[in-house]
Design a protein around this motif. Structure first.
Motif, mmCIF file in Angstrom:
data_model
loop_
_atom_site.group_PDB
_atom_site.id
_atom_site.type_symbol
_atom_site.label_atom_id
_atom_site.label_comp_id
_atom_site.label_asym_id
_atom_site.label_seq_id
_atom_site.Cartn_x
_atom_site.Cartn_y
_atom_site.Cartn_z
ATOM 1 N N ALA A 115 -1.845 -10.525 -4.495
ATOM 2 C CA ALA A 115 -0.890 -11.069 -5.461
ATOM 3 C C ALA A 115 -1.712 -11.528 -6.656
ATOM 4 O O ALA A 115 -2.645 -12.317 -6.512
ATOM 5 N N HIS A 133 2.286 -10.295 -9.896
ATOM 6 C CA HIS A 133 2.406 -8.908 -9.467
ATOM 7 C C HIS A 133 1.840 -8.783 -8.054
ATOM 8 O O HIS A 133 0.939 -9.539 -7.684
ATOM 9 N N ILE A 134 2.365 -7.833 -7.311
ATOM 10 C CA ILE A 134 1.705 -7.418 -6.080
ATOM 11 C C ILE A 134 0.949 -6.141 -6.396
ATOM 12 O O ILE A 134 1.514 -5.178 -6.928
ATOM 13 N N LYS A 186 7.721 -5.879 2.610
ATOM 14 C CA LYS A 186 8.700 -6.157 1.557
ATOM 15 C C LYS A 186 10.055 -5.516 1.841
ATOM 16 O O LYS A 186 10.987 -5.639 1.035
ATOM 17 N N ALA A 222 6.315 -9.306 -8.110
ATOM 18 C CA ALA A 222 6.285 -10.040 -6.838
ATOM 19 C C ALA A 222 7.499 -10.954 -6.768
ATOM 20 O O ALA A 222 7.530 -12.013 -7.385
ATOM 21 N N ALA A 282 4.161 -19.010 -4.599
ATOM 22 C CA ALA A 282 3.548 -17.728 -4.235
ATOM 23 C C ALA A 282 2.910 -17.804 -2.861
ATOM 24 O O ALA A 282 3.064 -16.884 -2.037
ATOM 25 N N LEU A 304 4.602 -15.327 -0.385
ATOM 26 C CA LEU A 304 3.868 -14.062 -0.305
ATOM 27 C C LEU A 304 2.714 -14.086 0.690
ATOM 28 O O LEU A 304 2.056 -13.060 0.880
ATOM 29 N N THR A 330 2.651 -11.367 3.073
ATOM 30 C CA THR A 330 2.731 -10.022 2.492
ATOM 31 C C THR A 330 1.381 -9.518 2.003
ATOM 32 O O THR A 330 1.075 -8.334 2.120
ATOM 33 N N VAL A 331 0.573 -10.424 1.432
ATOM 34 C CA VAL A 331 -0.678 -10.012 0.799
ATOM 35 C C VAL A 331 -1.882 -10.477 1.618
ATOM 36 O O VAL A 331 -1.783 -11.354 2.471
#
Length: 797
Positions: A256, A264-265, A282, A369, A383, A387, A390-391
């Motif tokens: 991220a 942004h991812i 996602k 993102a 974030a 996230l 996810t990241v």
């Protein structure tokens, strides 16, 4: 002689880029001019004149002509100037003000007032900004991509900002995304947390320096810093976190990355593993990812780039541009599955450039993102919470983001630019109109891909991209973004405009705000708003509009989406003069997600689809059980809603051809059908079947079905597009002749489809009529708020 000098002074002092507004001048003023006496003149400038190096420009110009006085920002986003000096010097200054203004500045109006009395200033200075907010209609500029001068300094080992990720100047950097309140001074932005060091202060105070009064000026000693963390927020100690992030991306990690307007991812564009992982986490099985190419040359290695697209990619706005994949496309098929194009942007910050410095990758995935159906994330803590699963890593910086702002998205049809999303790099700059609204109106848009719009005099201020207003988070974002835009433009709202749909969140919000503030309320039918936006963009008083999309609530309470409307500025109403054949929406909204249902319903009008549907039931979530339910509903025919949607017809064709069986993102079947058709040709050459005011679509879908195996999928897909375009054009031409109209326009989400637009253009222009498409606002629902505001602010009720 007096008349001559009146005209001369008015030309020099009271100009506008759109129109001239001469003011009355007293006899003493004329006497001062005629004899060349000393002048004291106050000048107020409106437009985009804060955050663009305007005060430094004014300072240098005044000093150049030996003038005394001051310049200051105002609380209404305008600039106030006091000039003291000789008449020739004042004239020269005002001429330069018009002809030599900074590139990024947009001057909407200049007003002057001449004072009597002696001089009060010995020199010209930039003084403390005023909180006064008298005028309306000025605004802060959009964020601006890094300029060539800063990029050169970034690479210069002798420069104080060598390898500094947040290098900016008066000509580039964040603007809209850092401002919290006016006037545009450092203390009113998120840069106030970074006091200037000695070197930066010296540059900030030096009239000859490019960073003279640059509010974003910073360096490694005093400015924001970047840092790398693990997925759970543990900081990774590294002397070069940005380039380390680039190495991690190249090796397959998902990051991220915090930018100007949000996160942004990011991921590799050539490795399938991180892209598969990203799609799983996602829940984004097929939606295309935007990518950032390291350079224009790199973009050309996997995509076709024409001169128009090149100009957009390298512009100060740096939007995402949809480019046609080249024959030797080398990126992973998971970047933009089953599409002929890919969304590409170039780096627009120093951080972006530095990500590529020590890797060979041509591009990285760089997609917004945000959780499903929620706004882009702009806060570090948020974030981490959202996230972290996810990241693999976060690339943070410690400057707060005041305003969320997604990337803009465009494509090119021939020589015409088409906005799919108007946001970073464009918002909140106004769209200039050729007429003045009778009142200040705010349009709140529809439900999907939303924006808001403030219509103020001859300007339309569209917000940044808001998204789908289906939850509390996005509703809050819409309210906050609209309120912020209202403050920035110093607008005095008189009415709200919204959709006709009684259950839209935006409709309820418009009612709530109108009641709370005593404003008027105007409800505008969805497709009428599309047509009104097109009319105002092109300054036409009447139009036959072809409006095609997925859904709009009709005046009869039914689902519209393939409409031909006769609209005029003489009335707030419109006439529905034609439409596509109504088709069964079996299962309601479920049919919009699984287009096999639409295909069965349409084919079922002409053939027995039972065996075909059972053969394809594996593409339905509940298989044969669901297929049986669909067939039963079609047989009974009761309780099945109908739609005239062009999008649903395209969905059906996509399912019949096996191009797409499930809509996992907005417009997916139609987008994949266009991609399938892009290399095809019209082999069926079907003649449009028009019954009264209705274009038959059942026979077209049946013809596609009957020719499977006899023609290629590409040719059949193109034939379907050609039939719809020619049929709608034929019906629109008839209605234009019937109503004595010389203009036909195409709007709605389907107007982003290049094949439909170009195939529709041919017969309309062949009939001697003018064909209009959007050029300044999105053809899809991102432009609806503008159309709503136009109806509320211009149309006669």
């Amino acid at each position: 002689m007096i008349a001559y000098f009146r005209e001369k002074f008015c030309q020099l002092t009271n100009f506008s880029e759109e129109r001239q507004k001469p003011e009355d001048l007293t006899k003493s003023t004329f006497y001062s001019i005629t004899v060349g006496c000393h002048l004291r003149v106050k000048v107020n400038v409106t437009g985009i004149v804060q955050g663009v190096g305007f005060r430094p420009f004014i300072y240098r110009t005044a000093v150049k002509y030996g003038l005394a006085g001051y310049v200051r920002n105002r609380g209404d986003a305008g600039v106030e100037i006091l000039l003291e000096g000789s008449e020739p010097s004042v004239q020269s200054f005002l001429r330069d003000l018009k002809e030599k203004k900074p590139t990024l500045a947009q001057i909407h109006s200049v007003t002057t007032k001449v004072f009597k009395g002696k001089s009060q200033y010995a020199e010209f200075t930039i003084i403390k900004s005023s909180e006064e907010a008298e005028n309306s209609g000025s605004v802060i500029p959009p964020d601006i991509a890094i300029c060539d001068d800063c990029l050169r300094e970034l690479r210069d080992p002798k420069d104080h900002r060598f390898e500094y990720f947040f290098i900016t100047c008066t000509n580039c950097g964040p603007r809209f995304t850092i401002i919290e309140r006016l006037p545009y001074d450092r203390e009113n932005t998120t840069m106030r947390e970074f006091p200037l060091c000695g070197i930066c202060q010296k540059e900030y105070s030096d009239p000859l320096n490019r960073r003279f009064h640059a509010q974003t000026v910073a360096c490694p000693e005093c400015g924001p810093r970047a840092y790398l963390t693990t997925a759970d927020g543990e900081q990774i100690q590294h002397r070069d976190p940005v380039r380390e992030a680039g190495r991690l991306l190249s090796e397959g990690a998902v990051l991220a990355v915090k930018g100007y307007g949000g996160f942004h991812i990011a991921a590799s564009t050539t490795r399938d593993e991180p892209l598969l992982a990203l799609r799983r986490t996602k829940h984004r099985s097929a939606k295309p990812f935007a990518i950032m190419a390291r350079s224009l040359e790199a973009a050309k290695s996997f995509a076709e780039v024409n001169l128009k697209e090149e100009a957009l990619l390298t512009s100060a706005a740096r939007p995402i541009v949809l480019l046609k994949k080249s024959d030797d496309y080398s990126l992973s098929s998971l970047v933009a599955p089953d599409l002929h194009n890919v969304g590409v942007m170039l780096p627009y910050t120093a951080m972006h450039y530095m990500l590529f410095d020590r890797v060979s990758d041509a591009a990285f995935v760089m997609t917004s993102a945000n959780p499903p159906n929620q706004p882009i994330i702009n806060d570090n803590d948020e974030a981490l919470r959202t996230l972290g699963g996810t990241v693999d890593y976060f690339l943070f910086h410690n400057r707060k983001i005041a305003q969320r702002c997604d990337d803009s998205v465009l494509r090119v049809h021939g020589s015409r630019t088409v906005f799919l999303r108007r946001s970073r790099g464009y918002a909140p700059a106004p769209i200039m109109l050729n007429a003045e609204a009778c009142r200040c109106v705010v349009g709140l848009g529809g439900e999907l891909n939303n924006t808001s719009c403030i219509l103020l005099s001859n300007k339309a201020f569209l917000s940044q991209h808001i998204g789908d207003v289906e939850n509390v988070e996005t509703k809050t974002f819409l309210k906050e973004a609209t309120a912020h835009l209202t403050r920035l433009t110093n607008s005095r709202i008189e009415a709200m405009a919204c959709d006709l749909h009684p259950k839209f969140t935006t409709t309820a919000l418009a009612r709530e705000l109108a009641e709370q503030n005593g404003w008027g309320l105007v409800q505008v039918q969805h497709h009428h708003a599309h047509a009104a936006a097109l009319m105002m963009e092109h300054a036409v008083d009447e139009i036959v509009g072809v409006i095609c999309d997925g859904y709009g609530y009709g005046t009869d309470g039914k689902a519209w989406g393939g409409e031909i409307l006769f609209c005029t500025r003489e009335s707030s109403d419109f006439k529905r003069v034609g439409h596509l054949e109504p088709q069964p929406l079996v299962g309601g909204d479920t049919a919009t997600r699984f287009p096999l249902r639409m295909a069965a319903a349409i084919l079922g009008k002409t053939i027995n689809v039972e065996n075909w549907l059972f053969q394809n039931s594996g593409h339905l979530p509940h298989g044969e059980t669901e297929a049986r339910l669909v067939i039963d509903q079609l047989r009974r025919g009761d309780g099945v809603a109908e739609t005239t949607s062009c999008g649903r017809v395209l969905d059906a064709v996509a399912a019949v051809l096996g191009v797409c069986y499930e809509r996992t993102y907005e417009g997916e079947p139609a987008m994949k059908l266009e991609s399938a058709a892009i290399r095809g040709r019209d082999v069926l050459k079907m003649h449009p079947e028009i019954n009264g005011n209705v274009l038959n679509t059942s026979h077209m879908v049946h013809a596609i079905f009957e020719n499977i195996g006899k023609a290629s999928v590409a040719d059949l897909a193109y034939s379907a597009h050609a039939y719809l375009a020619r049929g709608l054009a034929s019906l629109a031409v008839d209605k234009a002749h019937e109503h004595g109209v010389r203009v036909i326009g195409f709007s709605g989400g389907a107007a982003c489809n290049q094949i439909l637009a170009e195939e529709m253009r041919k017969p309309i222009e062949a009939a001697g009529l003018r064909f209009l498409v959007h050029r300044a606002v999105p053809a899809g629902d991102g432009g609806v708020s503008f159309g709503q505001a136009v109806v509320g602010g211009f149309w006669r009720f």
